[in-house]
Write an enzyme that holds these catalytic residues in place. Structure first.
Site, PDB file in Angstrom:
ATOM      1  N   HIS A   2       0.808  -1.228   0.000  1.00  0.00           N
ATOM      2  CA  HIS A   2       0.000   0.000   0.000  1.00  0.00           C
ATOM      3  C   HIS A   2       0.836   1.272   0.000  1.00  0.00           C
ATOM      4  O   HIS A   2       0.277   2.350   0.248  1.00  0.00           O
ATOM      5  CB  HIS A   2      -0.917   0.048   1.219  1.00  0.00           C
ATOM      6  CG  HIS A   2      -1.944  -1.032   1.271  1.00  0.00           C
ATOM      7  ND1 HIS A   2      -3.223  -0.861   0.811  1.00  0.00           N
ATOM      8  CD2 HIS A   2      -1.869  -2.310   1.713  1.00  0.00           C
ATOM      9  CE1 HIS A   2      -3.906  -1.983   0.986  1.00  0.00           C
ATOM     10  NE2 HIS A   2      -3.103  -2.880   1.532  1.00  0.00           N
ATOM     11  N   LYS A  56      -8.550  13.668   4.913  1.00  0.00           N
ATOM     12  CA  LYS A  56      -7.652  12.506   4.849  1.00  0.00           C
ATOM     13  C   LYS A  56      -6.625  12.704   5.941  1.00  0.00           C
ATOM     14  O   LYS A  56      -6.587  13.771   6.565  1.00  0.00           O
ATOM     15  CB  LYS A  56      -6.977  12.414   3.480  1.00  0.00           C
ATOM     16  CG  LYS A  56      -6.339  13.754   3.023  1.00  0.00           C
ATOM     17  CD  LYS A  56      -5.731  13.684   1.638  1.00  0.00           C
ATOM     18  CE  LYS A  56      -6.724  13.752   0.506  1.00  0.00           C
ATOM     19  NZ  LYS A  56      -6.740  12.589  -0.349  1.00  0.00           N
ATOM     20  N   ARG A  57      -5.788  11.669   6.198  1.00  0.00           N
ATOM     21  CA  ARG A  57      -4.724  11.869   7.179  1.00  0.00           C
ATOM     22  C   ARG A  57      -3.856  13.061   6.775  1.00  0.00           C
ATOM     23  O   ARG A  57      -3.693  13.350   5.592  1.00  0.00           O
ATOM     24  CB  ARG A  57      -3.870  10.605   7.285  1.00  0.00           C
ATOM     25  CG  ARG A  57      -4.597   9.452   7.967  1.00  0.00           C
ATOM     26  CD  ARG A  57      -5.047   9.831   9.375  1.00  0.00           C
ATOM     27  NE  ARG A  57      -3.919   9.987  10.254  1.00  0.00           N
ATOM     28  CZ  ARG A  57      -3.443   9.034  11.047  1.00  0.00           C
ATOM     29  NH1 ARG A  57      -4.054   7.862  11.100  1.00  0.00           N
ATOM     30  NH2 ARG A  57      -2.408   9.238  11.817  1.00  0.00           N
ATOM     31  N   LYS A  59       0.516  14.413   1.055  1.00  0.00           N
ATOM     32  CA  LYS A  59      -0.866  14.661   0.649  1.00  0.00           C
ATOM     33  C   LYS A  59      -1.106  16.155   0.391  1.00  0.00           C
ATOM     34  O   LYS A  59      -2.129  16.549  -0.134  1.00  0.00           O
ATOM     35  CB  LYS A  59      -1.831  14.134   1.702  1.00  0.00           C
ATOM     36  CG  LYS A  59      -1.780  12.610   1.864  1.00  0.00           C
ATOM     37  CD  LYS A  59      -2.735  12.137   2.930  1.00  0.00           C
ATOM     38  CE  LYS A  59      -2.615  10.658   3.246  1.00  0.00           C
ATOM     39  NZ  LYS A  59      -3.298   9.783   2.276  1.00  0.00           N
ATOM     40  N   THR A  94      -8.756   6.369  -1.629  1.00  0.00           N
ATOM     41  CA  THR A  94     -10.081   5.759  -1.727  1.00  0.00           C
ATOM     42  C   THR A  94     -11.152   6.806  -1.418  1.00  0.00           C
ATOM     43  O   THR A  94     -12.292   6.672  -1.868  1.00  0.00           O
ATOM     44  CB  THR A  94     -10.232   4.578  -0.752  1.00  0.00           C
ATOM     45  OG1 THR A  94      -9.661   4.954   0.514  1.00  0.00           O
ATOM     46  CG2 THR A  94      -9.520   3.348  -1.264  1.00  0.00           C
ATOM     47  N   LYS A 103     -15.095   7.772  -3.031  1.00  0.00           N
ATOM     48  CA  LYS A 103     -16.338   8.060  -2.295  1.00  0.00           C
ATOM     49  C   LYS A 103     -16.932   9.378  -2.766  1.00  0.00           C
ATOM     50  O   LYS A 103     -18.143   9.511  -2.972  1.00  0.00           O
ATOM     51  CB  LYS A 103     -16.063   8.112  -0.792  1.00  0.00           C
ATOM     52  CG  LYS A 103     -15.627   6.771  -0.220  1.00  0.00           C
ATOM     53  CD  LYS A 103     -14.962   6.890   1.157  1.00  0.00           C
ATOM     54  CE  LYS A 103     -14.159   5.634   1.439  1.00  0.00           C
ATOM     55  NZ  LYS A 103     -13.214   5.797   2.570  1.00  0.00           N
TER      56      LYS A 103
HETATM   57  C1  26Q Z   1       3.477   0.503  10.447  1.00  0.00           C
HETATM   58  C2  26Q Z   1       4.399   0.178  11.432  1.00  0.00           C
HETATM   59  C3  26Q Z   1       4.246   0.644  12.731  1.00  0.00           C
HETATM   60  C4  26Q Z   1       3.149   1.413  13.042  1.00  0.00           C
HETATM   61  C5  26Q Z   1       2.208   1.735  12.058  1.00  0.00           C
HETATM   62  C6  26Q Z   1       2.384   1.294  10.766  1.00  0.00           C
HETATM   63  C7  26Q Z   1       1.409   1.646   9.712  1.00  0.00           C
HETATM   64  C8  26Q Z   1       0.048   1.697   9.995  1.00  0.00           C
HETATM   65  C9  26Q Z   1      -0.868   2.037   9.009  1.00  0.00           C
HETATM   66  C10 26Q Z   1       1.811   1.924   8.426  1.00  0.00           C
HETATM   67  C11 26Q Z   1       0.892   2.263   7.446  1.00  0.00           C
HETATM   68  C12 26Q Z   1      -0.457   2.318   7.732  1.00  0.00           C
HETATM   69  C13 26Q Z   1      -1.480   2.693   6.748  1.00  0.00           C
HETATM   70  C14 26Q Z   1      -1.255   2.912   5.476  1.00  0.00           C
HETATM   71  C15 26Q Z   1      -2.335   3.335   4.569  1.00  0.00           C
HETATM   72  O1  26Q Z   1      -3.443   3.633   4.981  1.00  0.00           O
HETATM   73  N1  26Q Z   1      -2.055   3.384   3.258  1.00  0.00           N
HETATM   74  C16 26Q Z   1      -3.078   3.792   2.291  1.00  0.00           C
HETATM   75  O2  26Q Z   1      -3.718   2.613   1.830  1.00  0.00           O
HETATM   76  C17 26Q Z   1      -4.831   2.944   1.015  1.00  0.00           C
HETATM   77  C18 26Q Z   1      -5.540   1.662   0.669  1.00  0.00           C
HETATM   78  O3  26Q Z   1      -4.813   0.940  -0.266  1.00  0.00           O
HETATM   79  C19 26Q Z   1      -4.392   3.717  -0.204  1.00  0.00           C
HETATM   80  O4  26Q Z   1      -5.538   4.117  -0.904  1.00  0.00           O
HETATM   81  C20 26Q Z   1      -3.572   4.941   0.185  1.00  0.00           C
HETATM   82  O5  26Q Z   1      -3.052   5.565  -0.963  1.00  0.00           O
HETATM   83  C21 26Q Z   1      -2.452   4.542   1.126  1.00  0.00           C
HETATM   84  O6  26Q Z   1      -1.775   5.686   1.602  1.00  0.00           O
END
Ligand code: 26Q
Length: 816
Positions: free
Chosen positions: A365, A556-557, A562, A664, A668
Site C-alpha cells: 500500500h 484525509k490523514r 498529501k 479511496t 467516495k
Molecule cells: C506501520 C508500522 C508501525 C506502526 C504503524 C504502521 C502503519 C500503519 C498504518 C503503516 C501504514 C499504515 C497505513 C497505510 C495506509 O493507509 N495506506 C493507504 O492505503 C490505502 C488503501 O490501499 C491507499 O488508498 C492509500 O493511498 C495509502 O496511503
C-alpha cells in the site's frame, strides 16, 4: 459432522420487532419503559438486530462446512468499521420495519444512530479498505474471513485546542459492544521470548521446538459481517490478549502478588492500543508483538480447524486456503506458517514451503521508502527466536536461488537479501512478503507499475508472474445507498434497482444529463446534502457555511505528501486577492479540511495549526467572508465522512505525483457527484480516465517529470518569479497568521523554500491555482457543473469494491 436444527428465521415485521425491542429494553437491559434512555434504546435495538444476524450467521457457517469451499483469510492489523447498526439494518433490508417499530418509541433510526460510537480500529485508507472488502465479500457470498486485533483503544479522538491537535483516548468499548461474540472456547496460545531447542524424534529425524517461552492467550471475538440482501453473514475474528493462568500461579506461589498483576498487564498490553501512524513508525517492540500475536493466533486457528475436519493430513491444504496479507504488517505469517507446519506438524521443509508459498498473497500500500517496514534482528532474536531461525533459513535458500539465476552478482544478492546488513541488521518485511507469497499486488495501476519499475524491480525480474494490480474500490452500500439516501432514490428512479450490487448500472445516469428536470433534482439533492454538511460544520466549528457557495473539501490523514499545505497556500492566495481588491471576478467558496496527524509527526501537527490560524483570520474578517470561509473539522472519521462526501462539490486529491498509492476517499466523493481537482497520481488517473478529462480538474507535475525537475528545483526562484506566490510567502513570513506567536510557522516556510523539498509544493502552486480558477468559474455555471457532477457519479461503477473483490477472487484467490 455436527448437525444443528436451524430455527425458523425470526420475522421482521414491525410488531415482532417491537416485542423483541421491548424484551431487550426491559429484560436484557433491565430498563423501565418510561425512562426511554436513548443509549439503552440504541443498545436494545442493536441486540434485536443482532439476533437476526446470528441466525443467518450460523446458517452461513453451516453451509460453508457442508460445501467445503476454498476459503480466504484476510489478515490485517486494521479494520476501520465505523458504525454498524444502520449498515446492518440496510443489509438486512429491514429499514421500514425498524422505522415503524421505533415510531412506537417516538424516535427514529436516524436519531438513535447518532449515539453509536465508531469502531475506530484503523488509521485511514488501509483500514477502511479492509472494511469495504469484507462488505463486498459478504455481498458476493464469498467464503472470506477477516482476522484482526480487538484494540481496547482505537484511533485517538482529536480535539483542537488553541488551533492545535490534542489527542484523547478512544475507549470505544466502555459502554459494551453488542456487535461482538466472545468465543473463549477457541482461545489460542501465542509464544514469546524463550529459545530454540533441537531434538531427534522417534523416527530419527532432527526437529526443532521453541521452549522456555512466555505465553500469552489470544481470545477471539467474532463480529458479524452481513452481505447486502443475500442472507449471508461472514465473520471478522478479532483477538484480545489475556494473561495465562500459570503466569499468575508462579508469581503467587513466590508470594509476589504485585509482580503477578504486572505480568498480567504486560500480556494484556498487546491489544491495548492501535498505533496511530499511517506511515510506519519503525522499531517499537509492542508493535512487533501485535503483529506476531495476530499472525500466530490466526494461523493456529485455521490449522486447528483443518485438523479438526481432516486430521494432520495437509495434502489438500494449499488447495483450500489463501491468506491475503494487508501490507507487511501481518507478514510474519509467512514464517509462522512454516514454524507451525515444521515444528507442530513435523512436515519437511520443502513440503511446508510449498504450502506456504502457494497460500500467501501480499498487498503493498505504499511507495514511500521510509514507510517500508524493517525490524531489528536483535529485537527478533529476543522476542521471536524461532521465527528468526526460520527467516534466516528462508533467506539462505532464497539467496541460493538468486545466485543461480545471476551467478557472481553479489551486489544483487545484497540488495535482495531479506536481511539488510550493517552494524544493526534489520529484517525487510516487504521482501519476506514477496519471497513467501505467490502474488504481490499494488492498489492502483500507476502504483503497481511503479512497484515493478522501482521498489521491487529486482524481484519483478526474478518472478514477473507474481506481480499484479488490483485497483482499490469502496462499498457503494455504505458510501452511496446509505450515506446519500436522497441521491440513492433518484438514482434508482433513473437507472432502476440493482445498482447497489452492480454499480456499473450507474453508468445509465449519463442518459439523463440533458434532462433538465432530472438535473434540477440532482442539484437540489446536492443542496440538501450541503445543508446537512453545513449543519455539521456549524455544530463542530461554529462557522456558518453558505450553501450557495462551492464546497471545497480535503479530508484525509495529514501528511506532507498529501499536501494539505498546497491547499492552504491557495486559500491564502484567495484571501490576498480579496484584500488587495482583486476580487471582482472571484467566485465564493467554503473550504473544509479535516484529518488526524500522527501524534509524533511535528510537521503535520504544525500544518493543522496553520490551517486553524488561517481560518481564524479569514472567518473573522467581514470583508472576506462573503467570498471565502475556511474550517478545520475536528476528529475526522468514518461517520463524519458519511455526511461530508454527499455534501461536497469539489474533491481535493492533490498528492505529489507518485506518492499516493491509490486513495479511496477520491472514489467516495466521485460516487456522490463531487468533481475532483487532482494530480496525476494513484487512482486519480483511473478516475480521470473514467470520467473524461473535461470532467476533472487536472494539474501538476507527472511522476515521469519529477526526477529531472527535482534535480533543478529552485523554489526560491519560483517564488521570486510568481507574484502571487511571493505575496503568499510574505504573508506567512511576516507573521500575518501568527501575530501572537511570532515565528511559529518558520519550519513550514523553510520546508517550502528548500531546494530538496520532496513534496514539490512550490513547483505545483501555479498550475494548482489555475485549475482552482477553472473549477470556481465552472461552478458558476450551474447547468455545466451539475452535468459534470452527474457524469462523475455515472463513471464511478469501476470503483465499487465489488469489482475489486471479484478481481481478487478470480485472479489471486481463484475461488470464482
Ligand atoms: C506501520 C508500522 C508501525 C506502526 C504503524 C504502521 C502503519 C500503519 C498504518 C503503516 C501504514 C499504515 C497505513 C497505510 C495506509 O493507509 N495506506 C493507504 O492505503 C490505502 C488503501 O490501499 C491507499 O488508498 C492509500 O493511498 C495509502 O496511503
Amino acid at each position: 459432522m455436527i448437525s444443528v436444527k436451524t430455527p425458523v428465521p425470526a420475522g421482521t415485521d414491525s410488531a415482532q420487532l417491537v416485542t423483541e425491542l421491548q424484551k431487550h429494553y426491559n429484560i436484557t437491559l433491565g430498563r423501565f419503559e418510561c425512562e426511554q434512555i436513548p443509549s439503552y434504546l440504541l443498545l436494545a435495538l442493536s441486540l434485536t438486530v443482532r439476533d437476526r444476524l446470528i441466525e443467518r450467521w450460523r446458517e452461513t457457517r453451516l453451509q460453508e462446512i457442508q460445501n467445503n469451499p476454498k476459503r480466504v483469510f484476510y489478515l490485517s492489523l486494521e479494520f476501520l468499521l465505523g458504525r454498524t447498526l444502520s449498515n446492518a439494518v440496510m443489509n438486512l433490508q429491514t429499514e421500514n420495519e425498524v422505522a415503524e417499530a421505533l415510531r412506537y418509541y417516538g424516535t427514529s433510526l436516524e436519531e438513535l444512530r447518532q449515539n453509536e460510537l465508531d469502531a475506530g480500529l484503523g488509521n485511514g485508507g488501509l483500514g477502511r479498505l479492509a472494511a469495504c472488502f469484507l462488505d463486498s465479500c459478504a455481498t458476493l457470498g464469498l467464503p472470506v474471513t477477516g482476522y484482526g486485533i480487538r484494540y481496547e483503544y482505537g484511533m485517538f479522538h482529536q480535539r483542537i485546542e488553541q488551533g492545535r491537535q490534542v489527542e484523547y483516548p478512544d475507549h470505544w468499548l466502555r459502554e459494551g459492544n453488542p456487535w461482538e461474540l466472545e468465543r473463549p472456547e477457541l482461545t489460542k496460545r501465542v509464544k514469546f521470548y524463550g529459545h530454540t531447542e533441537f531434538y531427534i524424534n522417534d523416527r530419527g529425524r532432527k526437529c526443532a521446538r521453541w521452549s522456555g517461552t512466555n505465553d500469552v492467550l489470544a481470545v477471539p471475538y467474532d463480529v458479524p459481517i452481513p452481505g447486502y440482501g443475500n442472507g449471508v453473514v461472514n465473520t471478522l475474528r478479532l483477538w484480545r490478549a489475556a494473561a495465562t493462568d500459570e503466569f499468575d500461579l508462579e508469581e503467587f506461589n513466590a508470594g509476589d502478588y504485585t509482580e503477578a498483576v504486572a505480568a498480567k498487564n504486560r500480556a494484556e498490553q498487546i491489544t491495548m492500543v492501535l498505533y496511530p501512524n499511517d506511515a510506519s513508525e519503525n522499531g517499537k517492540e509492542l508493535r512487533l508483538r501485535q503483529q506476531y500475536f495476530l499472525a500466530s493466533a490466526s494461523l493456529q486457528d485455521v490449522l486447528a480447524d483443518w485438523v479438526h475436519f481432516h486430521g494432520e493430513n495437509f495434502g489438500e491444504f494449499a488447495n483450500k486456503h489463501v491468506f491475503q496479507l494487508n501490507d507487511t504488517h501481518p507478514t510474519l505469517a509467512v514464517a509462522e506458517l512454516m514454524r507451525l507446519l515444521l515444528d507442530d506438524y513435523l512436515l519437511e521443509w520443502d513440503v511446508a514451503w510449498r504450502i506456504t508459498t502457494s497460500t500467501m498473497a501480499y498487498t503493498n500500500h505504499t511507495l514511500l521508502p521510509e514507510a517500508l517496514e524493517k525490524w531489528p534482528v536483535r529485537l527478533m532474536r529476543e522476542l521471536l527466536p524461532r521465527l528468526l531461525d526460520i527467516i534466516y533459513e528462508i533467506n539462505a535458500r532464497f539467496l541460493a536461488e538468486v545466485a543461480l539465476r545471476w551467478p557472481g552478482d553479489t551486489q544483487r544478492q545484497q540488495r535482495m537479501s531479506l536481511i539488510e546488513e550493517g552494524n544493526d541488521p534489520h529484517v525487510r518485511m516487504a521482501y519476506l512478503g514477496i519471497v513467501g507469497s505467490f502474488s504481490v499486488n499494488g492498489v492502483a495501476a500507476l502504483h503497481s507499475n511503479l512497484l515493478k519499475r522501482g521498489l521491487f524491480k529486482d524481484f519483478f525480474e526474478l518472478w514477473p508472474e507474481k506481480f499484479n494490480n488490483k485497483t482499490n474500490g469502496v462499498t457503494p452500500r455504505r458510501w452511496l445507498a446509505h450515506s446519500n439516501r436522497k441521491l440513492a432514490e433518484l438514482i434508482t428512479e433513473a437507472v432502476g434497482d440493482g445498482w447497489q450490487t452492480d454499480l456499473e448500472k450507474i453508468s445509465h445516469l449519463k442518459d439523463f444529463v440533458n434532462d433538465s428536470a432530472f438535473c434540477e433534482r440532482w442539484f437540489q439533492i446536492k443542496q440538501h446534502n450541503k445543508a446537512a454538511l453545513a449543519e455539521l460544520v456549524h455544530r463542530e466549528c461554529g462557522v456558518c457555511f453558505d450553501t450557495g457557495h462551492m464546497f471545497d473539501v480535503q479530508v484525509k490523514r495529514i501528511h506532507e505528501y498529501k499536501r494539505q499545505l498546497l491547499n492552504v497556500l491557495h486559500i491564502i492566495h484567495l484571501y490576498d486577492r480579496i484584500k488587495r481588491g482583486d476580487a471582482v471576478k472571484m467566485k465564493p467558496r467554503c473550504v473544509l479540511i479535516g484529518g488526524k496527524a500522527a501524534p509524533g509527526y511535528a510537521m503535520a501537527k504544525l500544518i493543522i495549526k496553520l490551517i486553524n490560524n488561517v481560518a481564524a483570520v479569514i472567518n473573522a474578517d467581514t470583508s472576506v467572508k462573503h467570498l471565502l470561509q475556511v474550517v478545520f473539522l475536528p476528529n475526522y472519521r468514518v461517520s463524519s465522512m458519511e455526511i461530508i462526501c454527499p455534501g461536497t462539490d469539489l474533491s481535493e486529491q492533490i498528492s505529489t505525483a507518485g506518492k499516493e498509492a491509490s486513495g479511496t476517499g477520491n472514489m467516495k466523493f466521485m460516487m456522490n457527484g463531487a468533481v475532483t481537482i487532482g494530480t496525476y497520481d494513484g487512482a486519480n488517473i483511473e478516475i480521470l480516465e473514467a470520467a473524461g478529462g473535461e470532467n476533472f480538474f487536472l494539474f501538476g507535475l507527472r511522476v515521469e517529470d519529477i526526477p529531472a525537475y527535482r534535480a533543478a528545483h529552485k523554489p526560491n526562484q519560483i517564488i521570486e518569479h510568481d507574484e502571487d506566490l511571493k505575496r503568499v510567502m510574505q504573508l506567512l513570513e511576516c507573521g500575518h497568521f501568527s501575530l501572537f506567536e511570532p515565528g511559529i510557522f518558520d519550519p513550514i516556510v523553510a520546508a517550502i523554500r528548500r531546494d530538496d523539498d520532496p513534496w514539490m509544493v512550490a513547483a505545483d502552486f501555479r498550475s494548482y491555482v489555475e485549475a482552482q480558477r477553472k473549477a470556481a468559474e465552472m461552478y458558476q455555471d450551474r447547468a455545466a457543473w451539475t452535468r459534470m457532477s452527474i457524469l462523475n457519479a455515472a463513471a464511478s461503477g469501476r470503483f465499487s469494491s465489488d469489482r475489486t473483490i471479484r478481481e481478487y477472487a478470480r485472479d489471486i484467490w481463484q475461488i470464482i
